[in-house]
Design a protein around this motif. Structure first.
Motif, PDB file in Angstrom:
ATOM      1  N   VAL A 106     -42.991  11.302 -33.829  1.00  0.00           N
ATOM      2  CA  VAL A 106     -42.134  11.795 -34.907  1.00  0.00           C
ATOM      3  C   VAL A 106     -42.536  13.208 -35.314  1.00  0.00           C
ATOM      4  N   ARG A 107     -43.819  13.438 -35.474  1.00  0.00           N
ATOM      5  CA  ARG A 107     -44.298  14.737 -35.937  1.00  0.00           C
ATOM      6  C   ARG A 107     -43.897  15.846 -34.971  1.00  0.00           C
ATOM      7  N   LEU A 108     -44.116  15.624 -33.675  1.00  0.00           N
ATOM      8  CA  LEU A 108     -43.782  16.632 -32.672  1.00  0.00           C
ATOM      9  C   LEU A 108     -42.279  16.889 -32.637  1.00  0.00           C
ATOM     10  N   THR A 109     -41.493  15.826 -32.757  1.00  0.00           N
ATOM     11  CA  THR A 109     -40.037  15.972 -32.733  1.00  0.00           C
ATOM     12  C   THR A 109     -39.542  16.764 -33.932  1.00  0.00           C
ATOM     13  N   VAL A 110     -40.106  16.491 -35.112  1.00  0.00           N
ATOM     14  CA  VAL A 110     -39.715  17.221 -36.326  1.00  0.00           C
ATOM     15  C   VAL A 110     -40.101  18.695 -36.204  1.00  0.00           C
ATOM     16  N   ILE A 111     -41.276  18.968 -35.631  1.00  0.00           N
ATOM     17  CA  ILE A 111     -41.717  20.357 -35.446  1.00  0.00           C
ATOM     18  C   ILE A 111     -40.749  21.100 -34.528  1.00  0.00           C
ATOM     19  N   LYS A 112     -40.357  20.463 -33.429  1.00  0.00           N
ATOM     20  CA  LYS A 112     -39.429  21.095 -32.492  1.00  0.00           C
ATOM     21  C   LYS A 112     -38.065  21.327 -33.148  1.00  0.00           C
ATOM     22  N   ALA A 113     -37.614  20.334 -33.899  1.00  0.00           N
ATOM     23  CA  ALA A 113     -36.329  20.474 -34.587  1.00  0.00           C
ATOM     24  C   ALA A 113     -36.381  21.616 -35.601  1.00  0.00           C
ATOM     25  N   THR A 114     -37.512  21.751 -36.291  1.00  0.00           N
ATOM     26  CA  THR A 114     -37.674  22.833 -37.257  1.00  0.00           C
ATOM     27  C   THR A 114     -37.658  24.192 -36.571  1.00  0.00           C
ATOM     28  N   ILE A 115     -38.307  24.268 -35.412  1.00  0.00           N
ATOM     29  CA  ILE A 115     -38.323  25.525 -34.656  1.00  0.00           C
ATOM     30  C   ILE A 115     -36.912  25.925 -34.249  1.00  0.00           C
ATOM     31  N   PHE A 116     -36.140  24.955 -33.757  1.00  0.00           N
ATOM     32  CA  PHE A 116     -34.766  25.244 -33.366  1.00  0.00           C
ATOM     33  C   PHE A 116     -33.929  25.668 -34.573  1.00  0.00           C
ATOM     34  N   ALA A 117     -34.148  25.026 -35.715  1.00  0.00           N
ATOM     35  CA  ALA A 117     -33.416  25.391 -36.928  1.00  0.00           C
ATOM     36  C   ALA A 117     -33.774  26.810 -37.376  1.00  0.00           C
ATOM     37  N   LEU A 118     -35.055  27.174 -37.272  1.00  0.00           N
ATOM     38  CA  LEU A 118     -35.483  28.518 -37.640  1.00  0.00           C
ATOM     39  C   LEU A 118     -34.904  29.557 -36.687  1.00  0.00           C
ATOM     40  N   LEU A 119     -34.852  29.235 -35.399  1.00  0.00           N
ATOM     41  CA  LEU A 119     -34.243  30.140 -34.426  1.00  0.00           C
ATOM     42  C   LEU A 119     -32.772  30.371 -34.754  1.00  0.00           C
ATOM     43  N   TRP A 120     -32.084  29.276 -35.069  1.00  0.00           N
ATOM     44  CA  TRP A 120     -30.665  29.374 -35.434  1.00  0.00           C
ATOM     45  C   TRP A 120     -30.495  30.252 -36.665  1.00  0.00           C
ATOM     46  N   SER A 121     -31.339  30.033 -37.656  1.00  0.00           N
ATOM     47  CA  SER A 121     -31.233  30.784 -38.911  1.00  0.00           C
ATOM     48  C   SER A 121     -31.576  32.251 -38.709  1.00  0.00           C
ATOM     49  N   LEU A 122     -32.591  32.512 -37.868  1.00  0.00           N
ATOM     50  CA  LEU A 122     -33.019  33.886 -37.634  1.00  0.00           C
ATOM     51  C   LEU A 122     -31.898  34.712 -37.016  1.00  0.00           C
ATOM     52  N   VAL A 123     -31.256  34.159 -36.001  1.00  0.00           N
ATOM     53  CA  VAL A 123     -30.148  34.869 -35.368  1.00  0.00           C
ATOM     54  C   VAL A 123     -28.969  34.974 -36.331  1.00  0.00           C
ATOM     55  N   SER A 124     -28.754  33.946 -37.124  1.00  0.00           N
ATOM     56  CA  SER A 124     -27.626  33.946 -38.070  1.00  0.00           C
ATOM     57  C   SER A 124     -27.738  35.071 -39.088  1.00  0.00           C
ATOM     58  N   CYS A 125     -28.973  35.427 -39.433  1.00  0.00           N
ATOM     59  CA  CYS A 125     -29.167  36.497 -40.407  1.00  0.00           C
ATOM     60  C   CYS A 125     -28.631  37.833 -39.892  1.00  0.00           C
ATOM     61  N   PHE A 126     -28.597  37.976 -38.566  1.00  0.00           N
ATOM     62  CA  PHE A 126     -28.169  39.244 -37.978  1.00  0.00           C
ATOM     63  C   PHE A 126     -26.712  39.240 -37.532  1.00  0.00           C
ATOM     64  N   VAL A 127     -26.155  38.057 -37.263  1.00  0.00           N
ATOM     65  CA  VAL A 127     -24.794  38.008 -36.713  1.00  0.00           C
ATOM     66  C   VAL A 127     -23.841  37.250 -37.615  1.00  0.00           C
ATOM     67  N   VAL A 128     -24.212  37.070 -38.896  1.00  0.00           N
ATOM     68  CA  VAL A 128     -23.384  36.275 -39.791  1.00  0.00           C
ATOM     69  C   VAL A 128     -21.985  36.872 -39.960  1.00  0.00           C
ATOM     70  N   ILE A 129     -21.861  38.183 -39.692  1.00  0.00           N
ATOM     71  CA  ILE A 129     -20.550  38.811 -39.836  1.00  0.00           C
ATOM     72  C   ILE A 129     -19.680  38.571 -38.615  1.00  0.00           C
ATOM     73  N   ASN A 130     -20.264  38.032 -37.546  1.00  0.00           N
ATOM     74  CA  ASN A 130     -19.524  37.769 -36.321  1.00  0.00           C
ATOM     75  C   ASN A 130     -19.640  36.292 -35.984  1.00  0.00           C
ATOM     76  N   VAL A 131     -18.660  35.526 -36.372  1.00  0.00           N
ATOM     77  CA  VAL A 131     -18.711  34.071 -36.188  1.00  0.00           C
ATOM     78  C   VAL A 131     -18.651  33.709 -34.709  1.00  0.00           C
ATOM     79  N   LEU A 132     -17.954  34.501 -33.903  1.00  0.00           N
ATOM     80  CA  LEU A 132     -17.850  34.208 -32.473  1.00  0.00           C
ATOM     81  C   LEU A 132     -19.219  34.215 -31.815  1.00  0.00           C
TER      82      LEU A 132
END
Length: 292
Positions: A238-264
């Motif tokens: 469970v711990r490893l899976t949650v860590i991986k899921a958090t990393i993916f969520a942070l990656l998604w959020s990081l890119v979103s901060c730069f491309v939020v004006i372009n939904v495509l």
């Protein structure tokens, strides 16, 4: 059944106008169920059955009474709606605190998982219908395509986890964990499907659309991870899976901060990221299991 028909007709965008009908219908249904539990309590001599029927009956009757109270205009609609919502949250999570009592009545877990998986598949079907309603014959919006791919990926996550990761042969379980985590899955799918048509119709801003979609994805994967946490096959970290899921969520959020004006670009990034995670989910979490 007649109350369910009334209930279905009470769902529209002007929920305040239909609140008396909606809250009244749900409260009558809950009142009926609560009375049945209390009747069962008074007609059984088995202590365990009497205790369970009493607790569930009281919980459901309280929810019903609160629902009826919200119909009375004793305060503003916002306050009455919040009270109505809280009453249903209590009804939903209340059985969790009756775990020891419910363990005396183990469910047919394989049958329970099948029923909830079918209901989830219905919601996926409704999501596909949402895609269809957003497609116009003379104009195809790119968001419809990526939304469809997103639903396919989420469906793959769910069906692979259900078929290859879930231990459906469990005994001596009431299945409360399965029911609870499916609430998160249902909420996640609703949050992902609902804003798409509004966005395509220019009724929702890009930032709001992406925010709601992100919240929906978080809810969905919390439910998926929770399902494996309670009823996994073999070893599940469970711990490893949650860590991986958090990393993916942070990656998604990081890119979103730069491309939020372009939904495509954001949708392309979301699809690519989920595709990679689906492969890693199957390989690492599900142990590269295959269908027999």
């Amino acid at each position: 059944m007649f109350l369910v028909i009334i209930l279905s007709q009470s769902l529209n965008t002007n929920f305040q106008a239909t609140h008396p009908t909606f809250a009244g219908s749900t409260s009558l249904i809950m009142l009926s169920v609560g009375i049945q539990y209390m009747w069962r309590m008074s007609h059984t001599s088995a202590p365990n059955q009497k205790r369970l029927a009493k607790r569930l009956g009281i919980l459901i009757l309280v929810t019903s009474c609160l629902g009826f109270i919200t119909i009375i205009p004793f305060a503003g609609y916002q306050i009455r709606f919040e009270l109505y919502f809280i009453s249903w949250v209590i009804a939903a999570i209340g059985p969790i605190f009756m775990k020891k009592t419910l363990e005396n009545f183990p469910t047919k877990f394989e049958h329970l998982t099948e029923r909830y998986s079918l209901f989830t598949l219905l919601l996926f079907g409704e999501s596909v219908i949402a895609v269809a309603t957003s497609i116009h014959v003379h104009e195809l919006h790119w968001a419809s395509l990526f939304f469809f791919i997103l639903i396919v990926l989420l469906f793959s996550f769910y069906i692979l986890t259900y078929d290859l990761g879930l231990n459906r042969k469990l005994e001596n379980t009431a299945g409360i964990g399965l029911i609870t985590v499916h609430y998160m899955i249902f909420i996640g799918l609703a949050f992902i499907a609902a804003p798409t048509e509004l966005y395509i119709g220019n009724e929702l801003s890009s930032s709001c659309y992406l925010t709601i979609t992100f919240v929906g994805l978080v809810c969905f994967f919390v439910g998926i991870i929770g399902m494996l946490f309670y009823y996994h096959k073999g070893n599940f970290n469970v711990r490893l899976t949650v860590i991986k899921a958090t990393i993916f969520a942070l990656l998604w959020s990081l890119v979103s901060c730069f491309v939020v004006i372009n939904v495509l670009i954001e949708m392309i990034w979301t699809v690519v990221l989920l595709t990679v995670w689906l492969f890693l989910w199957w390989k690492n979490v599900l142990g590269s299991s295959t269908y027999e």
